[in-house]
Design an enzyme around this catalytic site. Structure first.
Site, mmCIF file in Angstrom:
data_model
loop_
_atom_site.group_PDB
_atom_site.id
_atom_site.type_symbol
_atom_site.label_atom_id
_atom_site.label_comp_id
_atom_site.label_asym_id
_atom_site.label_seq_id
_atom_site.Cartn_x
_atom_site.Cartn_y
_atom_site.Cartn_z
ATOM 1 N N GLY A 18 70.229 -2.155 21.025
ATOM 2 C CA GLY A 18 69.194 -2.924 21.691
ATOM 3 C C GLY A 18 67.946 -3.221 20.883
ATOM 4 O O GLY A 18 67.171 -4.093 21.255
ATOM 5 N N ASP A 19 67.735 -2.487 19.777
ATOM 6 C CA ASP A 19 66.544 -2.714 18.948
ATOM 7 C C ASP A 19 66.916 -2.440 17.494
ATOM 8 O O ASP A 19 66.244 -1.689 16.787
ATOM 9 C CB ASP A 19 65.423 -1.776 19.403
ATOM 10 N N LEU A 20 67.996 -3.093 17.055
ATOM 11 C CA LEU A 20 68.624 -2.719 15.790
ATOM 12 C C LEU A 20 68.057 -3.513 14.620
ATOM 13 O O LEU A 20 68.706 -4.391 14.056
ATOM 14 C CB LEU A 20 70.142 -2.894 15.887
#
Length: 288
Positions: A196-198
């Site tokens: 999700g926040d890669l």
């Protein structure tokens, strides 16, 4: 020095004896220290202004990533604590010594991320809301990807940007026109677990070359969201993408979809930082 109140909680409630501490990077949101303790090296981060459940949902995200059948390392969670009048909210996790990571390590990391993405759920979203950076992330569950993407990813962030004056109210019409085209632009998918926040700051390699995921904003979404996010600030190594494709080949025209997926992290950056992210967002929407 870590706050005395946190030290007291760790030593008196959890029987963790702190022998030494060292300031380390905790990102742009939190303070962080490496602690040497009687239980080994640990990583502590804290935030005096974090919402009550801020670190709790991060801990749940780490545990969810750690539960899947993929050879990706996730720090073990030891303690999570909401803020109180006397003590900042904090998260205490395993400290992992960072290694360099070779080309073959990057390849393996890509392959294992594809395996993580093969973890599927019944709905898009998650059973609870969490955060991306310091901003709330809504995870109400949907049966279909595109309504979820529009209503729970883009619209809340766009409303926040409009309400703060960073983006003009008139621009919502441009986004609305693009949103009606998404069925033809984005391929269908099952709900897949994603980090999700890669971006590049949220993964590293340990001393054995195993990929490590940190600071998740997990939910069940489209796996191309994670892959698009890797390209936000220049992209990961070629070996990483080759490793990913060895497990899950990319669908045709993925590169043309990257800007659409990245409208979400761009809006997050608009709301956090403003500046040139506004024009980037507006330019991408205008392209379609």
């Amino acid at each position: 020095m870590i706050p005395k109140s946190i030290r007291n909680v760790l030593e008196n409630q959890f029987d963790i004896k702190i022998e030494s501490e060292q300031t380390v990077s905790g990102g742009s949101i939190n303070r962080a220290h490496k602690l040497q303790t009687d239980q080994g090296a640990l990583f502590l981060k804290w935030n005096r202004s974090a919402p009550d459940h801020f670190f709790d949902v991060e801990a749940r995200g780490l545990k969810l990533l750690a539960s899947v059948d993929a050879d990706i390392r996730v720090p073990s969670v030891l303690v999570t604590q909401p803020p109180s009048p006397d003590t900042p909210g904090f998260l205490l996790i395993e400290y992992i010594r960072e290694g360099s990571g070779s080309s073959s390590d990057s390849y393996n990391f890509g392959a294992e991320l594809a395996k993580l993405h093969n973890t599927t759920g019944d709905h898009f979203g998650l059973a609870y809301d969490n955060f991306i950076g310091s901003l709330p992330q809504q995870n109400d569950q949907f049966d279909n990807w595109i309504p979820f993407f529009v209503e729970k990813r883009i619209n809340p962030q766009l409303k926040m940007a409009i309400d703060s004056g960073k983006i003009s109210q008139n621009f919502f019409g441009n986004w609305n026109r693009l949103s009606k085209k998404l069925e033809d632009l984005l391929p269908p998918t099952k709900p897949c677990l994603i980090h999700g926040d890669l971006w590049g700051g949220n993964y590293l390699f340990d001393e054995n070359g195993t990929g490590i995921l940190i600071d998740p904003a997990v939910y069940y979404g489209h796996p191309e969201m994670d892959l698009a996010f890797t390209k936000m600030f220049g992209g990961f190594s070629t070996s990483f993408y080759e490793g990913y494709k060895s497990v899950t080949p990319l669908e045709d025209d993925f590169s043309n979809r990257v800007p659409i997926y990245n409208l979400y992290p761009l809006l997050v950056h608009v709301n956090l930082f403003g500046g040139h992210y506004v024009s980037q967002f507006e330019r991408i929407v205008g392209k379609y």
